[in-house]
Design an enzyme around this catalytic site. Structure first.
Site, PDB file in Angstrom:
ATOM      1  N   LYS A 167      -9.748  -0.569  -5.330  1.00  0.00           N
ATOM      2  CA  LYS A 167      -8.400  -1.136  -4.684  1.00  0.00           C
ATOM      3  C   LYS A 167      -8.654  -1.950  -3.534  1.00  0.00           C
ATOM      4  O   LYS A 167      -9.293  -1.295  -2.708  1.00  0.00           O
ATOM      5  CB  LYS A 167      -7.317   0.152  -4.495  1.00  0.00           C
ATOM      6  CG  LYS A 167      -6.240  -0.454  -3.477  1.00  0.00           C
ATOM      7  CD  LYS A 167      -5.119   0.828  -3.958  1.00  0.00           C
ATOM      8  CE  LYS A 167      -4.627   0.935  -2.390  1.00  0.00           C
ATOM      9  NZ  LYS A 167      -3.320   1.888  -2.589  1.00  0.00           N
TER      10      LYS A 167
ATOM     11  N   ASP B 204       5.074   1.082  -4.065  1.00  0.00           N
ATOM     12  CA  ASP B 204       4.523   2.192  -3.175  1.00  0.00           C
ATOM     13  C   ASP B 204       5.748   2.595  -2.243  1.00  0.00           C
ATOM     14  O   ASP B 204       6.454   3.439  -2.453  1.00  0.00           O
ATOM     15  CB  ASP B 204       3.220   1.942  -2.729  1.00  0.00           C
ATOM     16  CG  ASP B 204       2.675   2.871  -1.665  1.00  0.00           C
ATOM     17  OD1 ASP B 204       3.278   4.046  -1.405  1.00  0.00           O
ATOM     18  OD2 ASP B 204       1.887   2.826  -0.856  1.00  0.00           O
TER      19      ASP B 204
ATOM     20  N   LYS C  21      -7.487  -3.684  -0.276  1.00  0.00           N
ATOM     21  CA  LYS C  21      -6.223  -4.024   0.686  1.00  0.00           C
ATOM     22  C   LYS C  21      -6.277  -5.617   1.001  1.00  0.00           C
ATOM     23  O   LYS C  21      -7.330  -6.193   1.033  1.00  0.00           O
ATOM     24  CB  LYS C  21      -6.601  -3.352   1.865  1.00  0.00           C
ATOM     25  CG  LYS C  21      -6.384  -1.719   2.183  1.00  0.00           C
ATOM     26  CD  LYS C  21      -5.142  -1.239   1.780  1.00  0.00           C
ATOM     27  CE  LYS C  21      -4.817   0.093   1.692  1.00  0.00           C
ATOM     28  NZ  LYS C  21      -3.393   0.546   1.392  1.00  0.00           N
TER      29      LYS C  21
ATOM     30  N   SER D 210      -9.953   3.159  -2.374  1.00  0.00           N
ATOM     31  CA  SER D 210      -9.376   2.059  -1.703  1.00  0.00           C
ATOM     32  C   SER D 210     -10.290   1.575  -0.511  1.00  0.00           C
ATOM     33  O   SER D 210     -10.678   2.393   0.242  1.00  0.00           O
ATOM     34  CB  SER D 210      -8.019   2.718  -1.004  1.00  0.00           C
ATOM     35  OG  SER D 210      -7.211   2.024  -0.256  1.00  0.00           O
TER      36      SER D 210
ATOM     37  N   LYS E 230       3.327   8.965  -4.189  1.00  0.00           N
ATOM     38  CA  LYS E 230       2.406   9.926  -3.131  1.00  0.00           C
ATOM     39  C   LYS E 230       3.682  11.021  -2.841  1.00  0.00           C
ATOM     40  O   LYS E 230       4.858  10.680  -2.330  1.00  0.00           O
ATOM     41  CB  LYS E 230       2.465   9.109  -1.837  1.00  0.00           C
ATOM     42  CG  LYS E 230       1.301   7.936  -1.940  1.00  0.00           C
ATOM     43  CD  LYS E 230       1.353   7.217  -0.567  1.00  0.00           C
ATOM     44  CE  LYS E 230       0.171   5.844  -0.785  1.00  0.00           C
ATOM     45  NZ  LYS E 230       0.414   4.933   0.273  1.00  0.00           N
TER      46      LYS E 230
ATOM     47  N   ASP F 120      -3.751  -4.180  -2.920  1.00  0.00           N
ATOM     48  CA  ASP F 120      -2.430  -3.458  -2.071  1.00  0.00           C
ATOM     49  C   ASP F 120      -2.260  -4.323  -0.943  1.00  0.00           C
ATOM     50  O   ASP F 120      -3.067  -4.445   0.058  1.00  0.00           O
ATOM     51  CB  ASP F 120      -3.037  -2.043  -1.847  1.00  0.00           C
ATOM     52  CG  ASP F 120      -1.820  -1.288  -1.123  1.00  0.00           C
ATOM     53  OD1 ASP F 120      -0.898  -1.900  -1.033  1.00  0.00           O
ATOM     54  OD2 ASP F 120      -2.008  -0.338  -0.725  1.00  0.00           O
TER      55      ASP F 120
ATOM     56  N   GLY G 143      -2.878   7.969  -2.197  1.00  0.00           N
ATOM     57  CA  GLY G 143      -3.531   8.777  -1.120  1.00  0.00           C
ATOM     58  C   GLY G 143      -3.259   8.141   0.258  1.00  0.00           C
ATOM     59  O   GLY G 143      -2.986   7.307   0.466  1.00  0.00           O
TER      60      GLY G 143
ATOM     61  N   GLU H 262       0.097  -4.295  -5.484  1.00  0.00           N
ATOM     62  CA  GLU H 262       0.965  -3.315  -4.894  1.00  0.00           C
ATOM     63  C   GLU H 262       1.564  -3.753  -3.781  1.00  0.00           C
ATOM     64  O   GLU H 262       1.191  -4.372  -2.934  1.00  0.00           O
ATOM     65  CB  GLU H 262       0.027  -1.933  -4.491  1.00  0.00           C
ATOM     66  CG  GLU H 262       0.667  -0.692  -4.070  1.00  0.00           C
ATOM     67  CD  GLU H 262      -0.426   0.271  -3.866  1.00  0.00           C
ATOM     68  OE1 GLU H 262      -1.710   0.129  -4.113  1.00  0.00           O
ATOM     69  OE2 GLU H 262       0.079   1.351  -3.233  1.00  0.00           O
TER      70      GLU H 262
HETATM   71  O1  NPG Z   1      -7.911   7.076  -0.267  1.00  0.00           O
HETATM   72  O2  NPG Z   1      -6.163   8.174   0.844  1.00  0.00           O
HETATM   73  C1  NPG Z   1      -6.892   7.019   0.396  1.00  0.00           C
HETATM   74  C2  NPG Z   1      -6.320   5.934   1.271  1.00  0.00           C
HETATM   75  C3  NPG Z   1      -5.604   5.064   0.085  1.00  0.00           C
HETATM   76  O3  NPG Z   1      -5.153   2.872   0.680  1.00  0.00           O
HETATM   77  C4  NPG Z   1      -4.830   4.145   0.899  1.00  0.00           C
HETATM   78  N1  NPG Z   1      -3.486   4.202   1.273  1.00  0.00           N
HETATM   79  O4  NPG Z   1      -1.203   2.043   1.409  1.00  0.00           O
HETATM   80  O5  NPG Z   1      -1.714   3.404   0.022  1.00  0.00           O
HETATM   81  C5  NPG Z   1      -1.646   2.918   1.159  1.00  0.00           C
HETATM   82  C6  NPG Z   1      -2.962   3.321   2.063  1.00  0.00           C
HETATM   83  C7  NPG Z   1      -2.897   3.906   3.512  1.00  0.00           C
HETATM   84  C8  NPG Z   1      -3.539   4.120   4.143  1.00  0.00           C
HETATM   85  C9  NPG Z   1      -1.452   3.971   3.868  1.00  0.00           C
HETATM   86  C10 NPG Z   1      -3.510   4.585   5.603  1.00  0.00           C
HETATM   87  C11 NPG Z   1      -1.095   4.379   5.024  1.00  0.00           C
HETATM   88  C12 NPG Z   1      -2.179   4.540   6.168  1.00  0.00           C
END
Ligand code: NPG
Length: 369
Positions: free
Chosen positions: A161, A239, A163, A135, A263, A189, A291, A214
């Site tokens: 992925k 999600d 953001k 991500s 998750k 996402d 994650g 997402e």
């Molecule tokens: O690799 O663990 C990882 C991060 C994956 O992007 C990721 N998590 O929205 O899915 C999400 C996001 C997230 C990150 C959400 C930080 C909340 C805080």
């Protein structure tokens, strides 16, 4: 098993690079760990709540308080608890799924270590290695984004992925698509950053051959996700909205989502996560493992979950070095774009307790019967 005590450990761990989403920019991970002490041995769980309630309503201090004030007293009322019984014991407490998940996972770790069973065996893993994606946060510039993505591609990650948020979507997606070529697995996402008024704008993403988009809209807004799914060819993935098996089934049947990010923390634990997986598998809805910037403690369980047969897309299960210079367990290392599912009893990893102490941001709290 009889729970004698719960330890709450709060740590501050720097990230190797800042991680920016549509809702926050993080430079470190504020981690809450739960260690259970039982008559059959000890177990660890990691709480995925973030420092602030921006991803969901939960946050680390709140989770610690719910565990302290409600969940641990509930466990202490019985002399014989199990991970399978935890959700029932915690059911008078509404929500707080990340807090519940952390405690349930610690119980499961203790229970399975005593039984000599790994998380993977217990969950129903069908493979000993899982495909990994990564991500990628919002970058200050497109050039910096491309440099970061190129580094991950060179390391072997099987899927990227990105953001996105309003103002950071079409341009970075176009640039990364060009970098990856038409075959590279790419998804986006939004972490709820858009509204139904953005549907025409989001449709422009169809030309980039994305695996999925997402969570574009707020978690309660199933209706706008249905409208988007009808308007766009790119599969819509939920999600934040998916908090129970029932909600997952409802969102699938109403056409709001055709892929689900699972998750365990968001849904109250790995047992509920497996149940969502099963419901999706039955309906041929692909799932992937999300994650929350976990340390090796949470990652071990995520990787075991991702080894179930319905997890047909690479997860946000990246290697330890994507997040931390040093991990709290033996590091998870990418090999051929995959991570190995730990084979030992329970989570299968060993917690480096000296690091837990070194990185503490508050004194350890012991909750006793
Ligand atoms: O690799 O663990 C990882 C991060 C994956 O992007 C990721 N998590 O929205 O899915 C999400 C996001 C997230 C990150 C959400 C930080 C909340 C805080």
């Amino acid at each position: 098993m009889r729970v004698e005590a719960l330890e709450l450990h709060r740590l501050a761990i720097p990230l190797v690079r800042p991680f920016e989403t549509s809702f926050a920019r993080q430079t470190g991970r504020d981690v809450l760990l739960v260690k259970v002490r039982t008559d059959v041995g000890e177990g660890w769980g990691e709480c995925v709540a973030m420092a602030d309630p921006y991803y969901s309503s939960e946050y680390v201090s709140g989770a610690a308080d719910v565990i302290r004030s409600y969940l641990s007293p509930a466990l202490f009322t019985s002399d014989d608890v199990s991970a399978e019984a935890a959700a029932g014991i915690f059911s008078p407490v509404v929500g707080h799924r990340m807090a519940k998940a952390a405690v349930e996972t610690a119980l499961l770790d203790a229970q399975l270590r005593a039984a000599g069973t790994s998380f993977g065996e217990y969950f129903g893993a069908v493979t000993d290695r899982v495909d990994c994606g990564v991500s990628v946060g919002i970058s200050p510039t497109i050039d910096e984004l491309l440099a970061e993505v190129s580094g991950y591609v060179a390391q072997g990650y099987k899927r990227i992925k990105l953001k996105i948020k309003p103002g950071w979507d079409l341009e970075p997606v176009a640039a990364v698509r060009e970098l990856l070529g038409p075959e590279g697995l790419l998804q986006v996402d939004a972490n709820t950053a858009y509204t139904i008024a953005d549907i025409d704008h989001l449709r422009v993403l169809d030309q980039y051959g994305l695996l999925l988009i997402e969570q574009p809209f707020v978690e309660e807004d199933i209706r706008s996700h249905i409208a988007l799914a009808r308007a766009i060819e790119t599969p819509v993935c939920l999600d934040e909205s998916i908090v129970t098996t029932e909600v997952a089934i409802d969102a699938i049947e109403r056409g709001a989502t055709s892929v689900i990010n699972i998750k365990a923390g968001r849904v109250g634990g790995y047992l509920e996560a497996v149940s969502i997986h099963d419901a999706c598998l039955e309906r041929t809805v692909p799932v992937w493992c999300g994650g929350m910037l976990e340390t090796g403690i949470g990652r071990a369980a995520n990787v075991a979950l991702a080894a179930l047969p319905g997890f047909t897309l690479p997860g946000d299960t990246s290697a330890s070095d994507r997040y931390f210079a040093e991990d709290l367990t033996e590091p998870f290392v990418l090999e051929g774009g995959q991570l190995a599912v730990p084979a030992g009893p329970g989570s299968g990893v060993t917690v480096r307790e000296e690091l837990v102490a070194d990185w503490a941001s508050a004194p350890m709290e012991m909750l006793r019967r």
